[in-house]
Design a protein around this motif. Structure first.
Motif, short mmCIF file in Angstrom:
data_model
loop_
_atom_site.label_atom_id
_atom_site.label_comp_id
_atom_site.label_asym_id
_atom_site.label_seq_id
_atom_site.Cartn_x
_atom_site.Cartn_y
_atom_site.Cartn_z
N MET A 18 14.70 32.38 74.15
CA MET A 18 14.18 30.99 74.32
C MET A 18 14.45 29.96 73.37
O MET A 18 14.91 28.97 73.29
CB MET A 18 12.52 31.03 74.56
CG MET A 18 11.91 29.65 74.39
SD MET A 18 12.25 28.87 76.00
CE MET A 18 11.03 27.42 75.89
N ARG A 19 14.60 30.83 71.96
CA ARG A 19 15.10 30.20 70.67
C ARG A 19 16.39 29.76 71.09
O ARG A 19 17.03 28.60 70.61
CB ARG A 19 14.89 31.34 69.56
CG ARG A 19 13.66 30.77 68.77
CD ARG A 19 13.67 31.55 67.53
NE ARG A 19 13.47 33.20 67.62
CZ ARG A 19 12.40 33.72 68.02
NH1 ARG A 19 11.45 32.95 68.07
NH2 ARG A 19 12.25 35.06 68.17
N ARG A 20 17.38 30.51 71.41
CA ARG A 20 18.76 30.41 71.85
C ARG A 20 19.10 29.23 72.84
O ARG A 20 19.73 28.26 72.40
CB ARG A 20 19.36 31.71 72.37
CG ARG A 20 20.92 31.60 72.60
CD ARG A 20 21.56 32.95 72.77
NE ARG A 20 20.73 34.15 73.14
CZ ARG A 20 20.31 35.11 72.33
NH1 ARG A 20 20.65 35.27 71.13
NH2 ARG A 20 19.51 36.29 72.75
N ALA A 21 18.25 29.22 73.83
CA ALA A 21 18.32 28.47 74.75
C ALA A 21 18.08 26.73 74.05
O ALA A 21 18.49 25.85 74.34
CB ALA A 21 17.28 28.37 75.99
N ARG A 22 16.76 26.75 73.45
CA ARG A 22 16.39 25.57 72.70
C ARG A 22 17.57 25.19 71.59
O ARG A 22 17.90 23.64 71.66
CB ARG A 22 15.19 25.63 71.92
CG ARG A 22 13.99 25.89 72.89
CD ARG A 22 12.55 26.48 72.13
NE ARG A 22 12.20 25.34 71.23
CZ ARG A 22 10.87 25.01 70.84
NH1 ARG A 22 10.04 25.81 71.24
NH2 ARG A 22 10.60 24.25 70.19
N LEU A 23 18.17 25.98 71.14
CA LEU A 23 19.08 25.74 70.05
C LEU A 23 20.39 24.99 70.92
O LEU A 23 20.75 23.80 70.48
CB LEU A 23 19.71 26.73 69.14
CG LEU A 23 20.54 26.55 68.24
CD1 LEU A 23 20.54 25.75 67.17
CD2 LEU A 23 21.21 27.92 67.73
#
Length: 183
Positions: free
Chosen positions: A157-162
């Motif tokens: 999720m962090r990667r997708a938000r970035l």
């Protein structure tokens, strides 16, 4: 490649080591878990971040009935509405699936539910990881494995938000008081 709801759930099941499903109605435990957990998991993931692919703006139609208190007008929310982001600085409240405000006209920036075919690959991967975590306990009865999958889903999720945040122009700082104070 655009994935369907069924394909997203099947990918999540494969991550668990479970069999993929051909239909949500096939009568297996995997199909029942997927059919029951997929819609709420998808909507929750869409709602937690102002994704560029799921953010829209719409001039809302004003309803004839006025709110009971606090605001002068009620406006109809769109059918695909998940979460409000902004009304351009106009004070508002969302109650009873309507937007209340004291203005004659309102443009709402909001998160909507796009079709699965419109999900970008980075969101597909975050959703698959979260679905695998959600499916884990009911299918495998392993809470330790589920905890690990939730951590992996948070990382995805962090990667997708970035990635999503990098798809727009960064806002420039026109004025920054700390720099000005240095002289």
């Amino acid at each position: 490649m655009a994935l369907t709801a069924l394909a997203l759930c099947s990918c999540a099941l494969l991550k668990l080591g479970a069999a993929p499903i051909a239909s949500f109605e096939e009568g297996t435990a995997e199909a029942e878990v997927a059919a029951n957990l997929y819609p709420s998991t998808r909507d929750a993931l869409l709602s937690v971040h102002p994704w560029g692919f799921a953010t829209g703006q719409l001039r809302l139609p004003r309803l004839a009935a006025s709110p009971v208190a606090d605001y002068d007008h009620a406006f109809q929310l769109p059918a695909d509405f998940l979460r409000g982001i902004s009304t351009g600085g106009v004070p508002y409240r969302i109650a009873e699936r309507r937007l209340h405000a004291s203005t004659d006209e309102i443009v709402l920036t909001y998160i909507f539910r796009p079709a699965e075919a419109d999900f970008p690959p980075f969101f597909d991967q975050a959703l698959i990881a979260r679905l695998a975590a959600e499916f884990c306990t009911p299918i495998t009865e392993s809470t330790a494995r589920a905890q690990l999958l939730f951590k992996l889903a948070d990382d995805e999720m962090r990667r997708a938000r970035l990635i999503d945040a990098q798809q727009e122009t960064a806002q420039a700082l026109d004025r920054f008081p700390l720099v000005e104070a240095r002289g």
